[in-house]
Design an enzyme around this catalytic site. Structure first.
Site, PDB file in Angstrom:
ATOM      1  N   SER A 150      37.383  45.600  35.233  1.00 31.31           N
ATOM      2  CA  SER A 150      38.400  44.818  34.546  1.00 31.31           C
ATOM      3  C   SER A 150      38.587  45.206  33.088  1.00 31.31           C
ATOM      4  O   SER A 150      39.717  45.288  32.618  1.00 31.31           O
ATOM      5  CB  SER A 150      38.055  43.332  34.628  1.00 31.31           C
ATOM      6  OG  SER A 150      39.056  42.546  34.029  1.00 31.31           O
ATOM      7  N   SER A 177      40.335  51.051  35.207  1.00 33.23           N
ATOM      8  CA  SER A 177      40.501  49.659  35.612  1.00 33.23           C
ATOM      9  C   SER A 177      40.979  49.555  37.050  1.00 33.23           C
ATOM     10  O   SER A 177      41.816  50.326  37.508  1.00 33.23           O
ATOM     11  CB  SER A 177      41.501  48.951  34.700  1.00 33.23           C
ATOM     12  OG  SER A 177      40.892  48.484  33.539  1.00 33.23           O
ATOM     13  N   ASP A 230      40.370  38.465  37.338  1.00 36.56           N
ATOM     14  CA  ASP A 230      41.291  39.581  37.113  1.00 36.56           C
ATOM     15  C   ASP A 230      41.387  40.399  38.400  1.00 36.56           C
ATOM     16  O   ASP A 230      40.537  41.242  38.668  1.00 36.56           O
ATOM     17  CB  ASP A 230      40.791  40.448  35.955  1.00 36.56           C
ATOM     18  CG  ASP A 230      41.702  41.640  35.670  1.00 36.56           C
ATOM     19  OD1 ASP A 230      42.878  41.598  36.067  1.00 36.56           O
ATOM     20  OD2 ASP A 230      41.222  42.613  35.061  1.00 36.56           O
ATOM     21  N   GLY A 248      42.211  53.770  32.377  1.00 36.23           N
ATOM     22  CA  GLY A 248      42.574  54.371  33.651  1.00 36.23           C
ATOM     23  C   GLY A 248      41.599  54.023  34.753  1.00 36.23           C
ATOM     24  O   GLY A 248      41.936  54.059  35.931  1.00 36.23           O
ATOM     25  N   HIS A 258      45.381  43.029  35.778  1.00 33.79           N
ATOM     26  CA  HIS A 258      46.036  43.460  34.549  1.00 33.79           C
ATOM     27  C   HIS A 258      46.672  44.839  34.691  1.00 33.79           C
ATOM     28  O   HIS A 258      47.367  45.300  33.776  1.00 33.79           O
ATOM     29  CB  HIS A 258      45.073  43.418  33.357  1.00 33.79           C
ATOM     30  CG  HIS A 258      44.124  44.563  33.280  1.00 33.79           C
ATOM     31  ND1 HIS A 258      42.859  44.537  33.821  1.00 33.79           N
ATOM     32  CD2 HIS A 258      44.250  45.791  32.709  1.00 33.79           C
ATOM     33  CE1 HIS A 258      42.259  45.685  33.581  1.00 33.79           C
ATOM     34  NE2 HIS A 258      43.075  46.473  32.908  1.00 33.79           N
TER      35      HIS A 258
END
Length: 405
Positions: A359, A344, A262, A342, A225
């Protein structure tokens, strides 16, 4: 003669401080419990295959590896191997069968009722299936549905309707203000900052694990993502954020998956490939990844991210099915780790093993972990980080291999 190096001294001071702050354990205990969790996982995998009707799951209870069983004979075998045994009513396979049946029933519901259900997990420690439900204020699902009989045996966890933050901010927070120092770009490591996308449509994320792709190309495994253009796009640029190479494109997304799992693969440009050959995870001095690990409930884990640096917790669930925005994560795991926007894509480790990539977070919109911990603690809860297992990612990408030291 030189004194032997203590195992915990191989970990950076920033990680050691995070372990003491968040878990109250030493670096040595972190490494020991990580190793014990993997021994537990290996033994449990054999039992799962050999005794599917008697094996009830495995988890770490602090420093105690525990295996659930439905028969006394298997309990004796477990204890003979040095693990604690707990007698339960249902096997792990029965719990997963009930979870599948419940998922199938939820999928038959029309909207807006289906969206009331927020996720599904098998809670091994309670020998139960737990479903997350948006808090409708009605106090009982029986006011809304004719419930199937299998719902009588599941746990219900009421959650706010918008409790998971999958997005990333484009606001550029100076590195080192609340997280790790600006990266030293002679090596790029897990937890370092980067921007994904074209100017004007960029997301601020963290690098995950370095690896190699086909033809020995350098790659980084991060969150899918983080690619603002999403799946079915190619060559979305990734640029350094902070440090002497700030703003320079070092690679591009060549693989993006957001539903089911993800993860994103950033293929590194030839001119920067040598910077990504390390197996390191950033945190002052660095952790060097030695292999991978499957998440085990109760196993200690830490993540590195650009916003919050190292934060630690334990795995709170595995094999989780959860809705995150408009997408669904299957076989995700959670940990009681604080992660903010930030973070992720950042690397999650146990000991020196790679466990997964960050995620989503249920406290992602807070401005600090101190605020997040205080707010969730007021309700008797803790922050939750949702993650994709690294072994799932590698299984989906047979041409990609993790760098290890």
């Amino acid at each position: 003669m030189a004194e032997p190096t203590a195992p915990g001294s191989t970990l950076p001071p920033e990680l050691t401080a995070a372990l003491e702050r968040d878990l109250g354990i030493s670096a040595e205990e972190f490494l020991e419990r990580s190793d014990l969790a993997q021994k537990l996982a290996e033994f449990a995998a054999g039992l799962r295959a050999e005794f599917p009707g008697e094996f009830g799951g495995a988890w770490m209870e602090g420093s105690t590896p525990t295996i659930a069983v439905t028969t006394e004979s298997l309990a004796e075998r477990v204890e003979d191997e040095g693990f604690a045994a707990m007698n339960v009513a249902r096997s792990e396979s029965e719990l997963h069968r009930d979870a599948t049946a419940l998922t199938d029933w939820i999928d038959t519901l029309a909207e807006p009722f289906r969206s009331l259900f927020r996720g599904m997990m098998v809670d091994l420690m309670r020998n139960s299936v737990v479903v997350g439900v948006s808090d409708t204020g009605n106090g009982s699902l029986t006011d809304l549905f004719d419930l199937p009989s299998l719902l009588q045996d599941v746990g219900i966890l009421f959650t706010p309707a918008n409790d998971i933050i999958p997005g990333e901010s484009t606001e550029e927070v100076p590195l080192g203000r609340s997280g790790p120092a600006a990266p030293r770009h002679h090596q790029a490591m897990g937890g370092d900052a980067f921007l994904a996308g074209q100017p004007g449509n960029q997301l601020r994320c963290s690098l995950g694990f370095n690896g190699t792709g086909p033809d020995n190309t350098a790659v980084n495994i991060t969150a899918g993502h983080c690619n603002p253009d999403g799946p079915e796009t190619a060559r979305v640029p990734a640029t350094f954020l902070g440090g002497p190479l700030d703003g320079q494109q070092f690679g591009s997304f060549t693989e993006t998956t957001m539903d089911g799992a993800d993860y994103g693969i950033v293929t590194i440009s030839d001119e920067y490939a040598d910077l990504f050959r390390t197996a390191g995870v950033r945190g002052g001095n660095d952790v060097h990844v030695t292999g991978t690990a499957d998440p085990v409930v109760g196993m200690p884990v830490c993540k590195s991210g650009l916003t919050t640096g190292f934060t630690c917790g334990v795995v709170t669930s595995t094999n989780l099915r959860i809705d995150v925005g408009s997408r669904t994560l299957d076989n995700a795991f959670t940990s009681d780790i604080c992660a903010l926007q930030g973070d992720s894509g950042g690397a999650i480790i146990s000991g020196t093993r790679a466990v997964g990539v960050s995620s989503a977070s249920d406290v992602g919109d807070f401005t600090s972990c101190a605020d997040a911990v205080r707010e969730t603690g007021f309700f008797g809860e803790s922050p939750q980080l949702y993650a994709t297992p690294i072994n799932d990612i590698l299984a989906n990408l047979p041409g990609v291999h993790l760098n290890v030291s």
